[in-house]
Design a protein around this motif. Sequence first.
Motif, PDB file in Angstrom:
ATOM      1  N   GLY A 174      -0.540   2.229   6.009  1.00  0.00           N
ATOM      2  CA  GLY A 174      -0.570   2.625   4.601  1.00  0.00           C
ATOM      3  C   GLY A 174       0.717   2.409   3.853  1.00  0.00           C
TER       4      GLY A 174
ATOM      5  N   ASP B 159       2.422  -2.387  -1.786  1.00  0.00           N
ATOM      6  CA  ASP B 159       1.676  -1.153  -2.040  1.00  0.00           C
ATOM      7  C   ASP B 159       1.055  -0.538  -0.791  1.00  0.00           C
ATOM      8  OD1 ASP B 159       2.257  -1.365  -4.723  1.00  0.00           O
ATOM      9  OD2 ASP B 159       0.395  -2.409  -5.216  1.00  0.00           O
ATOM     10  N   GLY B 160       1.069  -1.238   0.335  1.00  0.00           N
ATOM     11  CA  GLY B 160       0.466  -0.732   1.560  1.00  0.00           C
ATOM     12  C   GLY B 160      -0.287  -1.833   2.266  1.00  0.00           C
TER      13      GLY B 160
ATOM     14  N   THR C 268      -4.123   4.502   2.608  1.00  0.00           N
ATOM     15  CA  THR C 268      -4.150   3.032   2.648  1.00  0.00           C
ATOM     16  C   THR C 268      -3.106   2.384   1.757  1.00  0.00           C
ATOM     17  OG1 THR C 268      -5.813   2.964   0.883  1.00  0.00           O
ATOM     18  CG2 THR C 268      -6.612   3.014   3.153  1.00  0.00           C
ATOM     19  N   GLY C 269      -2.390   3.183   0.964  1.00  0.00           N
ATOM     20  CA  GLY C 269      -1.344   2.573   0.140  1.00  0.00           C
ATOM     21  C   GLY C 269      -1.086   3.313  -1.146  1.00  0.00           C
ATOM     22  N   TRP C 270      -0.163   2.759  -1.922  1.00  0.00           N
ATOM     23  CA  TRP C 270       0.316   3.311  -3.181  1.00  0.00           C
ATOM     24  C   TRP C 270      -0.682   3.036  -4.309  1.00  0.00           C
ATOM     25  CZ3 TRP C 270       4.497   5.850  -5.337  1.00  0.00           C
ATOM     26  CH2 TRP C 270       4.767   5.628  -6.699  1.00  0.00           C
TER      27      TRP C 270
ATOM     28  N   ALA D 118       8.110   3.354   4.378  1.00  0.00           N
ATOM     29  CA  ALA D 118       7.216   4.503   4.215  1.00  0.00           C
ATOM     30  C   ALA D 118       7.714   5.690   5.025  1.00  0.00           C
ATOM     31  CB  ALA D 118       5.796   4.123   4.636  1.00  0.00           C
TER      32      ALA D 118
ATOM     33  N   GLN E  64       7.502  -3.512   8.923  1.00  0.00           N
ATOM     34  CA  GLN E  64       6.379  -2.852   8.267  1.00  0.00           C
ATOM     35  C   GLN E  64       6.316  -1.379   8.655  1.00  0.00           C
ATOM     36  OE1 GLN E  64       4.455  -3.586   5.853  1.00  0.00           O
ATOM     37  NE2 GLN E  64       3.181  -1.747   6.023  1.00  0.00           N
TER      38      GLN E  64
ATOM     39  N   GLY F  12       4.098   0.742   2.103  1.00  0.00           N
ATOM     40  CA  GLY F  12       4.554  -0.439   1.361  1.00  0.00           C
ATOM     41  C   GLY F  12       6.071  -0.426   1.254  1.00  0.00           C
TER      42      GLY F  12
ATOM     43  N   VAL G 124       3.469  -7.230   1.000  1.00  0.00           N
ATOM     44  CA  VAL G 124       3.048  -5.850   1.222  1.00  0.00           C
ATOM     45  C   VAL G 124       3.987  -4.919   0.471  1.00  0.00           C
ATOM     46  CG1 VAL G 124       2.508  -4.083   2.935  1.00  0.00           C
ATOM     47  CG2 VAL G 124       2.102  -6.491   3.463  1.00  0.00           C
TER      48      VAL G 124
ATOM     49  N   ALA H  46      -4.056  -1.738   1.733  1.00  0.00           N
ATOM     50  CA  ALA H  46      -4.326  -1.993   0.316  1.00  0.00           C
ATOM     51  C   ALA H  46      -4.197  -3.476   0.008  1.00  0.00           C
ATOM     52  CB  ALA H  46      -3.377  -1.183  -0.564  1.00  0.00           C
ATOM     53  N   GLU H  47      -3.179  -4.127   0.575  1.00  0.00           N
ATOM     54  CA  GLU H  47      -2.987  -5.559   0.327  1.00  0.00           C
ATOM     55  C   GLU H  47      -4.064  -6.377   1.047  1.00  0.00           C
ATOM     56  OE1 GLU H  47      -1.121  -5.785  -1.972  1.00  0.00           O
ATOM     57  OE2 GLU H  47       0.676  -4.574  -1.765  1.00  0.00           O
TER      58      GLU H  47
END
Length: 328
Positions: free
Chosen positions: A279, A232-233, A323-325, A186, A182, A281, A230, A236-237
């Motif tokens: 954040g 998109d982030g 926090t993500g895409w 990114a 993880q 993904g 995971v 976020a997930e």
Amino acid sequence: MATDPTATPGDTPGTTLGDAGEFGLISQLVTLFDASSDGDEHVLVGPGDDAAVLRIRHGHVVVSTDLMVEGRHFRRDWASASDVGHRAAAQNLSDINAMGGTARHLTIGLAAPADLPVEWALDFARGFAEECALVGATVVGGDTTRADEIVIAVTVLGQCTQSPVLRSGAGAGDVLALTGRQGWAAGGLAVLGRGFRSPRALVDAYRRPEPPYAAGREAAEAGATSLIDVSDGLLAEARHLAEASGVAIDVRRGAFEVPEPLTAVGAALGADPIQFILGGGDDHSLLGTFPDVASVPAGWQVIGEVREGSGVTVDGLEYDGPTGWTHF
């Protein structure tokens, strides 16, 4: 694979898609993908007809579709055609994994400029097939057409021998756990965005993710109450799980050991390296909830808890980092 009535059949393979024509390209792709489905007893009719025909003996059929658009999801100067093939397959295979299932069959839609080299398309197909082989999945059909940029659409069908694990099953008192690499992808994307190619481990992680393909079914059998991949982030997930289940989720920052390559990139970019983990993904790790710590399978790390309420927090507080895409 379907045909385009505006295409002109070519007698020779050609060096670009325009030279080869749709039929010339498809004849080469079918050879690659047909070989991968040899011996698959579930495939009654594979690539080359108007539709594939599959046999499903028992369990649940699970289906997912994903898109990749050149310039938004990948760049040809950042990743080889084979890398893009691996990534396109991985993101779809991971969706089935996140239901507690196993991917079995896929179809591919490829739209591309006429001047795209045929070898790019074939290398993409080889990478795609290699990734599918990791879980024993096969390509059974697809379509091609002309476009201004490369667009890849993939549909995957899989099988769950038990009830699929949904996003909506988490309950207050559950623990939140993660498995798989993880934040590495990114970090690799951040490096590439600055025009660099190192640390190589992070760049390679972005180019070719390594989803924990066996973990979804293992989690389902262990009693996971919810699962999500995971892509998109992580935060976020986690929010998707919280919203679908009607609960609050708190993530513990201290649960993560930041690997050295991410620490190095954070220092070089003047960024807190934890942002890549929280954040990021595209690693396609799995995030899930379980009734208690004892039910969490080996290889998973407890990173938080599920509570009454709503929303996602980090150490009990609102997180103000990425926090993500976002897709739009």
